[in-house]
Design a protein around this motif. Structure first.
Motif, PDB file in Angstrom:
ATOM      1  N   TRP A   1       0.803  -1.335  -0.089  1.00  0.00           N
ATOM      2  CA  TRP A   1      -0.011  -0.112   0.158  1.00  0.00           C
ATOM      3  C   TRP A   1       0.884   1.274   0.038  1.00  0.00           C
ATOM      4  CZ3 TRP A   1      -0.917   3.172   4.621  1.00  0.00           C
ATOM      5  CH2 TRP A   1      -2.054   4.169   4.384  1.00  0.00           C
ATOM      6  N   LEU A   2       1.785   1.305   0.953  1.00  0.00           N
ATOM      7  CA  LEU A   2       2.783   2.386   0.781  1.00  0.00           C
ATOM      8  C   LEU A   2       3.398   2.903  -0.364  1.00  0.00           C
ATOM      9  CD1 LEU A   2       4.303   2.131   4.529  1.00  0.00           C
ATOM     10  CD2 LEU A   2       3.090   3.942   3.561  1.00  0.00           C
ATOM     11  N   LEU A   3       4.217   1.701  -1.069  1.00  0.00           N
ATOM     12  CA  LEU A   3       4.795   1.922  -1.808  1.00  0.00           C
ATOM     13  C   LEU A   3       4.235   2.117  -3.134  1.00  0.00           C
ATOM     14  CD1 LEU A   3       7.828  -0.791  -1.779  1.00  0.00           C
ATOM     15  CD2 LEU A   3       7.533   1.451  -0.957  1.00  0.00           C
ATOM     16  N   GLY A   4       2.865   1.455  -3.486  1.00  0.00           N
ATOM     17  CA  GLY A   4       2.119   1.353  -4.606  1.00  0.00           C
ATOM     18  C   GLY A   4       1.106   2.362  -4.636  1.00  0.00           C
ATOM     19  N   GLY A   5       0.614   3.015  -3.332  1.00  0.00           N
ATOM     20  CA  GLY A   5      -0.451   3.972  -3.193  1.00  0.00           C
ATOM     21  C   GLY A   5      -1.801   3.450  -3.509  1.00  0.00           C
ATOM     22  N   GLY A   6      -2.522   4.287  -3.399  1.00  0.00           N
ATOM     23  CA  GLY A   6      -3.988   4.069  -3.659  1.00  0.00           C
ATOM     24  C   GLY A   6      -4.621   4.306  -2.395  1.00  0.00           C
ATOM     25  N   PHE A   7      -5.791   4.151  -2.103  1.00  0.00           N
ATOM     26  CA  PHE A   7      -6.615   4.223  -0.824  1.00  0.00           C
ATOM     27  C   PHE A   7      -6.172   5.579  -0.186  1.00  0.00           C
ATOM     28  CE2 PHE A   7      -6.734  -0.271  -1.543  1.00  0.00           C
ATOM     29  CZ  PHE A   7      -7.967  -0.431  -1.539  1.00  0.00           C
ATOM     30  N   GLY A   8      -6.061   6.975  -0.870  1.00  0.00           N
ATOM     31  CA  GLY A   8      -5.734   7.733  -0.205  1.00  0.00           C
ATOM     32  C   GLY A   8      -4.229   8.359  -0.612  1.00  0.00           C
ATOM     33  N   LEU A   9      -3.211   7.624  -0.866  1.00  0.00           N
ATOM     34  CA  LEU A   9      -2.215   7.608  -1.241  1.00  0.00           C
ATOM     35  C   LEU A   9      -1.720   8.020  -2.805  1.00  0.00           C
ATOM     36  CD1 LEU A   9       0.246   5.443   0.975  1.00  0.00           C
ATOM     37  CD2 LEU A   9      -0.298   8.001   1.242  1.00  0.00           C
ATOM     38  N   GLU A  10      -0.969   8.893  -3.274  1.00  0.00           N
ATOM     39  CA  GLU A  10      -0.769   9.219  -4.828  1.00  0.00           C
ATOM     40  C   GLU A  10      -0.280   7.772  -5.180  1.00  0.00           C
ATOM     41  OE1 GLU A  10      -1.057  11.396  -8.083  1.00  0.00           O
ATOM     42  OE2 GLU A  10      -1.411  12.188  -5.944  1.00  0.00           O
ATOM     43  N   PRO A  11      -0.756   7.051  -6.250  1.00  0.00           N
ATOM     44  CA  PRO A  11      -0.017   5.914  -6.809  1.00  0.00           C
ATOM     45  C   PRO A  11       1.194   6.138  -7.319  1.00  0.00           C
ATOM     46  CG  PRO A  11      -2.442   6.402  -7.723  1.00  0.00           C
ATOM     47  CD  PRO A  11      -2.215   7.531  -7.052  1.00  0.00           C
ATOM     48  N   VAL A  12       2.019   5.233  -7.299  1.00  0.00           N
ATOM     49  CA  VAL A  12       3.325   5.202  -7.759  1.00  0.00           C
ATOM     50  C   VAL A  12       3.442   4.011  -8.798  1.00  0.00           C
ATOM     51  CG1 VAL A  12       5.828   5.265  -7.565  1.00  0.00           C
ATOM     52  CG2 VAL A  12       4.402   6.552  -6.040  1.00  0.00           C
ATOM     53  N   GLU A  13       3.754   4.299 -10.179  1.00  0.00           N
ATOM     54  CA  GLU A  13       3.901   2.865 -11.042  1.00  0.00           C
ATOM     55  C   GLU A  13       4.922   1.885 -10.376  1.00  0.00           C
ATOM     56  OE1 GLU A  13       2.400   1.604 -13.938  1.00  0.00           O
ATOM     57  OE2 GLU A  13       0.795   2.760 -12.851  1.00  0.00           O
ATOM     58  N   PRO A  14       4.885   0.721 -10.365  1.00  0.00           N
ATOM     59  CA  PRO A  14       5.941  -0.257 -10.060  1.00  0.00           C
ATOM     60  C   PRO A  14       7.331  -0.275 -10.923  1.00  0.00           C
ATOM     61  CG  PRO A  14       3.730  -1.264 -10.212  1.00  0.00           C
ATOM     62  CD  PRO A  14       3.611  -0.210 -10.858  1.00  0.00           C
ATOM     63  N   SER A  15       6.922   0.386 -12.291  1.00  0.00           N
ATOM     64  CA  SER A  15       7.902   0.620 -12.961  1.00  0.00           C
ATOM     65  C   SER A  15       9.123   1.447 -12.377  1.00  0.00           C
ATOM     66  CB  SER A  15       7.595   0.971 -14.559  1.00  0.00           C
ATOM     67  OG  SER A  15       6.879   2.066 -14.353  1.00  0.00           O
ATOM     68  N   ARG A  16       8.554   2.476 -11.674  1.00  0.00           N
ATOM     69  CA  ARG A  16       9.724   3.318 -11.107  1.00  0.00           C
ATOM     70  C   ARG A  16      10.112   3.000  -9.631  1.00  0.00           C
ATOM     71  NH1 ARG A  16       7.434   9.490 -11.079  1.00  0.00           N
ATOM     72  NH2 ARG A  16       9.504   9.866 -10.767  1.00  0.00           N
ATOM     73  N   TRP A  17       9.911   1.736  -9.406  1.00  0.00           N
ATOM     74  CA  TRP A  17      10.297   0.929  -7.999  1.00  0.00           C
ATOM     75  C   TRP A  17      11.723   0.443  -8.376  1.00  0.00           C
ATOM     76  CZ3 TRP A  17       5.866  -2.285  -5.599  1.00  0.00           C
ATOM     77  CH2 TRP A  17       4.714  -1.558  -5.607  1.00  0.00           C
TER      78      TRP A  17
END
Lengths: 250, 363
Positions: free
Chosen positions: B137-153
């Motif tokens: 949830w923290l890394l990917g975002g969603g549910f109130g957090l800005e989403p971050v594409e897994p390609s940027r991990w």
């Protein structure tokens, strides 16, 4: 399933067993009445351990009938489970669960097999630990106890299931001489309380003072059985005489 | 009346066998062969250590740009400092770095708490199993957090993510496969053996390729998985097979008499497995299980093959930054140091478990 007279606890009729080609039990007939205390002796490999292990089906017999408390032992899992709940067993090497504390060793089966609430099961476990005089070790692990203490715990663990019969498979053979007495004392106490017992043992003193029947086995057969007085003083078979002369000569 | 027996008093050992002298004699100068080896080893150290020390420390640059580094001639540690964020999280967006940091803190706290035996094994196991949920949830975002594409991990974060989730999921799967392999039911048994032997028979790279290329064919219509998730699944499948074999060793090591004691008490098969056999089996194989975790952590560096930039991949990429050309060695030394620290802490944890295992809990 057949119902039997109330006082017969174990009935074996024409029981045979083979390990591969090896004929380990030959035509065993044995009736055990409520409250009877039977000692089974004989040379190693004579089938005495296998005999009592058939009673709670740790070994499967291949011919004949075994009825325990009115329940015939067949491949029916229900009957096997019922029989194992009713029959306690004490092993030569104690077989305590090394990863559980003494109290957990005792309470596990009552909780999961008898479905007794944990608190109650632990309280019951403590009363049995007090009976075998080891309550102060309840929080320790089996590896921290002496052999004699471990075996007393193993007896208490069986008693927690409130069995109607207790099987002892050479309970003192793995113990240092100084610890044998503490285990035998517990067994004598059990006998005095009227527990039905089958003991495979070479403790002839125990046999003389506690047993009301001694069975001698050799080559998978019951060679001779009698009350202790006659068994030790007037053995009928030459094989029995030879065995007794060998174990009693020192 | 018996005579009274009095035990003889304990005497101290001879002085030449104890203390510093005793230790030197026993460990460094025991016989001519041992003494020669000691002298040779000291000579080698005298030859090798000074140049290393001057490269690592004396001629090294800690603050400054690439030019300062080249002038000094030693290691360029300021390069690591400049690219530090890249090493840690790859191209993860700046404004969300705190989320990666928080995930890392959770991981470290849980690891330390486990390694110091601050929780019961059951609680620890449950927390580890739950860990992926907040982390994803923290890394990917969603549910109130800005989403971050897994390609940027990327970076160390990606390495740890692949390894930790790989371990956390593959250990229970491995246990199931190991139990399946010993099952009485021939279908379950054959299936387990099939999976284990198939996976163990191919290199991990093959599995990673299969996961990235072939996995989509097996997914139901409309379900799409990114490369990272496909790779994660590949790693889990690969690791499960090896975990299963380790666990199987443990299951076989539990004595038959334990099964008999449980049966004699009337315990059923699955009670016996859950309460008697598995706890002992897992306790016995914890050190090799930790060994598998270490291997998995290092194996994640293979994901570079399918285009993911894990810690090692990012080190390679960073050393191609035009502003910092020519500092590959520093990047890889840093990489090695971090890998070593991680693996060594795991290994120490394994050792501590071994010592506990051989203590009071043993029969």
């Amino acid at each position: 399933m057949t119902t039997q007279p109330q006082d017969t606890v174990i009935s074996m009729q024409g029981v045979h067993k083979w390990f591969g080609d090896f004929h380990v039990l030959k035509n065993i007939d044995l009736e055990v009445k409520q409250g009877e205390r039977i000692v089974i002796c004989g040379p190693s490999g004579s089938g005495k351990s296998t005999l009592i292990r058939c009673i709670n089906r740790l070994e499967e017999h291949q011919r004949g009938r075994i009825v325990v408390n009115g329940t015939e032992l067949t491949s029916d899992t229900k009957n096997i489970e019922k029989t194992r709940r009713d029959v306690g067993m004490v092993f030569q090497h104690f077989n305590l669960f090394p990863h559980l504390t003494i109290l957990e060793n005792l309470a596990l089966a009552p909780i999961w097999v008898r479905k007794i609430p944990r608190k109650e099961a632990e309280a019951m476990a403590m009363t049995y630990l007090e009976r075998v005089d080891i309550a102060e070790q309840a929080g320790k692990y089996p590896g921290q106890l002496s052999g004699g203490q471990q075996q007393r715990v193993a007896i208490a663990r069986s008693l927690c299931m409130n069995p109607s019969v207790m099987l002892f498979d050479e309970p003192t053979s793995a113990l240092d001489p100084e610890m044998i007495k503490e285990v035998l004392d517990v067994m004598v106490e059990l006998a005095e309380e009227g527990m039905t017992m089958l003991c495979v043992t070479h403790e002839m003193g125990f046999a003389k003072s506690v047993a009301n029947r001694v069975i001698f086995m050799d080559f998978g057969e019951i060679v001779e059985q009698n009350d202790p007085h006659n068994f030790f003083n007037n053995p009928k078979m030459d094989r029995t005489q030879l065995f007794l002369s060998q174990i009693l000569s020192h | 009346m018996a005579e009274v027996f009095v035990a003889a008093p304990d005497l101290p050992p001879p002085p030449s066998t104890v203390g510093v002298i005793g230790w030197l004699r026993e460990n460094l100068f025991k016989g001519w062969f041992n003494s020669t080896l000691t002298v040779l080893a000291v000579a080698f150290l005298a030859y090798a250590v000074p140049p290393l020390v001057s490269w690592f420390l004396i001629d090294a640059t800690f603050i400054g740009d690439a030019e300062t580094c080249r002038a000094a001639g030693g290691a360029c540690w300021s390069f690591i400092g400049a690219e530090f964020k890249l090493f840690m999280v790859g191209t993860y967006p700046n404004e969300a770095t705190w989320r990666a940091l928080l995930s890392g803190v959770m991981l470290v706290v849980l690891f330390v708490a486990t390694a110091r035996h601050m929780m019961s094994p059951l609680v620890a196991a449950i927390l580890w199993l739950l860990l992926p949920i907040p982390v994803y949830w923290l890394l990917g975002g969603g549910f109130g957090l800005e989403p971050v594409e897994p390609s940027r991990w990327g970076g160390l974060m990606l390495t740890l993510l692949l390894a930790v989730i790989g371990v956390v999921v593959s250990v229970p799967l491995g246990v199931l496969l190991a139990l399946g392999r010993r099952s009485r039911f021939i279908a379950i048994k054959s299936l387990s053996i099939g999976i284990i032997e198939l996976v163990r028979g191919v290199p991990m790279i093959t599995i990673l390729f299969m996961a990235t290329i072939m996995l989509p064919f097996f997914l139901p219509e409309g379900v799409e998985l990114g490369v990272l998730h496909r790779v994660q699944i590949g790693i889990i499948i690969f690791s499960s097979a090896y975990m299963a074999e380790v666990v199987r060793g443990g299951l076989q090591g539990v004595d038959k008499s334990q099964h008999e004691a449980a049966a004699a008490l009337g315990l059923r098969g699955w009670h016996t497995t859950v309460f008697i056999v598995l706890p002992q089996a897992l306790r016995d194989v914890l050190p090799p299980l930790i060994g598998r975790c270490i291997a998995l952590l290092k194996d994640t560096s293979l994901v570079i093959i399918v285009g993911l930039l894990d810690f090692l991949g990012i080190a390679k990429a960073a050393s191609q930054d035009p502003a910092w050309l020519g500092f590959d060695a520093e990047a890889f030394v840093f990489c090695a140091a971090i890998y070593w620290t991680l693996c060594f802490s795991l290994s120490r944890y394994g050792r501590s478990l071994e010592r506990r295992g051989h203590g009071a809990f043993r029969d």
